[in-house]
Design an enzyme around this catalytic site. Sequence first.
Site, PDB file in Angstrom:
ATOM      1  N   ASN A  40       8.053  -5.694  -0.476  1.00 28.10           N
ATOM      2  CA  ASN A  40       7.894  -4.512   0.364  1.00 28.10           C
ATOM      3  C   ASN A  40       6.399  -4.401   0.638  1.00 28.10           C
ATOM      4  OD1 ASN A  40       7.712  -2.107   1.687  1.00 28.10           O
ATOM      5  ND2 ASN A  40       8.990  -0.953   0.257  1.00 28.10           N
ATOM      6  N   HIS A  82       3.850  -4.357   9.324  1.00 29.86           N
ATOM      7  CA  HIS A  82       3.772  -4.213  10.779  1.00 29.86           C
ATOM      8  C   HIS A  82       2.446  -4.684  11.361  1.00 29.86           C
ATOM      9  CE1 HIS A  82       7.149  -1.773   9.638  1.00 29.86           C
ATOM     10  NE2 HIS A  82       6.374  -0.890   9.045  1.00 29.86           N
ATOM     11  N   HIS A 132      12.738  -2.718   2.353  1.00 30.77           N
ATOM     12  CA  HIS A 132      12.204  -1.410   2.735  1.00 30.77           C
ATOM     13  C   HIS A 132      13.127  -0.312   2.245  1.00 30.77           C
ATOM     14  CE1 HIS A 132       9.169  -3.201   5.244  1.00 30.77           C
ATOM     15  NE2 HIS A 132      10.104  -3.959   5.790  1.00 30.77           N
ATOM     16  N   GLU A 183      12.447  -9.571   2.404  1.00 31.92           N
ATOM     17  CA  GLU A 183      11.755  -8.349   2.833  1.00 31.92           C
ATOM     18  C   GLU A 183      12.585  -7.140   2.392  1.00 31.92           C
ATOM     19  OE1 GLU A 183      11.722  -7.997   7.096  1.00 31.92           O
ATOM     20  OE2 GLU A 183      10.198  -6.428   7.083  1.00 31.92           O
ATOM     21  N   ARG A 186       5.552  12.299  -2.884  1.00 32.85           N
ATOM     22  CA  ARG A 186       5.476  12.862  -1.530  1.00 32.85           C
ATOM     23  C   ARG A 186       6.567  12.259  -0.653  1.00 32.85           C
ATOM     24  NH1 ARG A 186       0.272  12.035  -2.889  1.00 32.85           N
ATOM     25  NH2 ARG A 186      -0.960  13.915  -3.136  1.00 32.85           N
ATOM     26  N   ALA A 190       2.965  -0.718   4.984  1.00 32.02           N
ATOM     27  CA  ALA A 190       2.512  -0.745   6.383  1.00 32.02           C
ATOM     28  C   ALA A 190       1.974  -2.117   6.809  1.00 32.02           C
ATOM     29  CB  ALA A 190       1.457   0.327   6.595  1.00 32.02           C
ATOM     30  N   TYR A 238      11.500   8.681   1.455  1.00 26.66           N
ATOM     31  CA  TYR A 238      11.399   7.605   0.467  1.00 26.66           C
ATOM     32  C   TYR A 238      12.146   7.869  -0.841  1.00 26.66           C
ATOM     33  CZ  TYR A 238       7.759   6.039   3.657  1.00 26.66           C
ATOM     34  OH  TYR A 238       7.078   5.629   4.773  1.00 26.66           O
ATOM     35  N   SER A 272      13.128   2.804   3.658  1.00 25.40           N
ATOM     36  CA  SER A 272      13.613   3.384   4.908  1.00 25.40           C
ATOM     37  C   SER A 272      14.051   2.254   5.840  1.00 25.40           C
ATOM     38  CB  SER A 272      12.488   4.209   5.556  1.00 25.40           C
ATOM     39  OG  SER A 272      11.416   3.361   5.947  1.00 25.40           O
ATOM     40  N   ASP A 314       1.730 -15.648   7.572  1.00 27.15           N
ATOM     41  CA  ASP A 314       1.335 -17.045   7.331  1.00 27.15           C
ATOM     42  C   ASP A 314       1.572 -17.450   5.877  1.00 27.15           C
ATOM     43  OD1 ASP A 314       0.542 -17.334   9.965  1.00 27.15           O
ATOM     44  OD2 ASP A 314      -1.592 -17.077   9.555  1.00 27.15           O
ATOM     45  N   ARG A 324       6.473   0.956  13.943  1.00 24.70           N
ATOM     46  CA  ARG A 324       7.093   0.303  12.777  1.00 24.70           C
ATOM     47  C   ARG A 324       8.173  -0.690  13.193  1.00 24.70           C
ATOM     48  NH1 ARG A 324       5.279   3.584   8.446  1.00 24.70           N
ATOM     49  NH2 ARG A 324       4.943   5.711   9.151  1.00 24.70           N
ATOM     50  N   ARG A 367      12.458   4.401  13.041  1.00 22.62           N
ATOM     51  CA  ARG A 367      11.322   5.334  12.929  1.00 22.62           C
ATOM     52  C   ARG A 367      10.354   5.148  14.121  1.00 22.62           C
ATOM     53  NH1 ARG A 367       9.138   4.988   6.985  1.00 22.62           N
ATOM     54  NH2 ARG A 367       8.029   6.844   7.721  1.00 22.62           N
ATOM     55  N   PRO A 410       0.794  -1.228   0.000  1.00 23.41           N
ATOM     56  CA  PRO A 410       0.000   0.000   0.000  1.00 23.41           C
ATOM     57  C   PRO A 410       0.825   1.277   0.000  1.00 23.41           C
ATOM     58  CG  PRO A 410      -0.133  -1.111   2.122  1.00 23.41           C
ATOM     59  CD  PRO A 410       0.530  -2.061   1.169  1.00 23.41           C
ATOM     60  N   ASN A 411       0.356   2.197  -0.801  1.00 27.83           N
ATOM     61  CA  ASN A 411       0.871   3.566  -0.919  1.00 27.83           C
ATOM     62  C   ASN A 411       2.183   3.665  -1.683  1.00 27.83           C
ATOM     63  OD1 ASN A 411      -1.271   4.909   0.557  1.00 27.83           O
ATOM     64  ND2 ASN A 411      -0.461   3.871   2.353  1.00 27.83           N
TER      65      ASN A 411
HETATM   66  O1  CA2 Z   1      10.421   2.025   4.035  1.00 29.45           O
HETATM   67  C1  CA2 Z   1       9.606   1.320   3.437  1.00 29.45           C
HETATM   68  O2  CA2 Z   1       9.818   0.832   2.332  1.00 29.45           O
HETATM   69  C2  CA2 Z   1       8.222   1.074   4.080  1.00 29.45           C
HETATM   70  O3  CA2 Z   1       7.826  -0.257   3.779  1.00 29.45           O
HETATM   71  C3  CA2 Z   1       7.288   2.083   3.452  1.00 29.45           C
HETATM   72  C4  CA2 Z   1       5.880   2.055   4.052  1.00 29.45           C
HETATM   73  C5  CA2 Z   1       5.945   2.146   5.567  1.00 29.45           C
HETATM   74  O4  CA2 Z   1       4.644   1.980   6.098  1.00 29.45           O
HETATM   75  C6  CA2 Z   1       6.866   1.098   6.167  1.00 29.45           C
HETATM   76  O5  CA2 Z   1       6.925   1.298   7.566  1.00 29.45           O
HETATM   77  C7  CA2 Z   1       8.252   1.213   5.595  1.00 29.45           C
HETATM   78  C8  CA2 Z   1       5.033   3.221   3.562  1.00 29.45           C
HETATM   79  C9  CA2 Z   1       5.029   3.440   2.101  1.00 29.45           C
HETATM   80  C10 CA2 Z   1       4.352   4.761   1.878  1.00 29.45           C
HETATM   81  O6  CA2 Z   1       4.828   5.257   0.674  1.00 29.45           O
HETATM   82  C11 CA2 Z   1       4.665   6.573   0.439  1.00 29.45           C
HETATM   83  C12 CA2 Z   1       5.195   7.017  -0.733  1.00 29.45           C
HETATM   84  C13 CA2 Z   1       5.110   8.343  -1.037  1.00 29.45           C
HETATM   85  C14 CA2 Z   1       4.470   9.208  -0.185  1.00 29.45           C
HETATM   86  C15 CA2 Z   1       3.937   8.757   0.990  1.00 29.45           C
HETATM   87  C16 CA2 Z   1       4.021   7.416   1.300  1.00 29.45           C
END
Ligand code: CA2
Length: 145
Positions: free
Chosen positions: A77, A83, A103, A101, A20, A80, A25, A105, A90, A114, A110, A12-13
């Site tokens: 990846n 977590h 990421h 896995e 953003r 969220a 990121y 970040s 599973d 997380r 953080r 997601p996202n």
């Molecule tokens: O660091 C990573 O790759 C994460 O998997 C990114 C997730 C975050 O929830 C994990 O804790 C770490 C969030 C991805 C959100 O991506 C965005 C991209 C652009 C703007 C805002 C969020």
Amino acid sequence: MGERTVMVLNGPNLNLLGTREPAIYGHDTLAQIDARLVAYGTELGLTVECRQTNHEGTLVDWLHEARARGLHAVLLNAGAYTHTSIALHDAIRAIELPVIEVHLSDPETREPFRHISYVGMAATDCVKGLGPQSYIVALERAAAL
Ligand code: CA2
């Protein structure tokens, strides 16, 4: 040698990358990261398939598909869901394929929410905190398997 396919799954996202929060990121879009992985895969002798979804169950379905097709490995990846998702934990255990896995970040540096990774508790390996380069290093590790 037969074809070795690696599935790269983003949760997601991550479709918003490059638009953003560049301080966390980076500036690359997911399409740019995917294109680099496909090209580098060719150098490493891997076919790379990249997918993104905002839906937890779809990630579970794709992990099952990777197993059914006998793929070489999965880079995941889970965003969220990393977590929160016992369903992904599973599924990773169930498919008995190497799942790395990934990421951008380093979630452990953080917010405390997380710091737990249900994905990591089941995954083979983890690459984090390197920005888009995390995926490249993870692909190299998949190639070495
Ligand atoms: O660091 C990573 O790759 C994460 O998997 C990114 C997730 C975050 O929830 C994990 O804790 C770490 C969030 C991805 C959100 O991506 C965005 C991209 C652009 C703007 C805002 C969020």
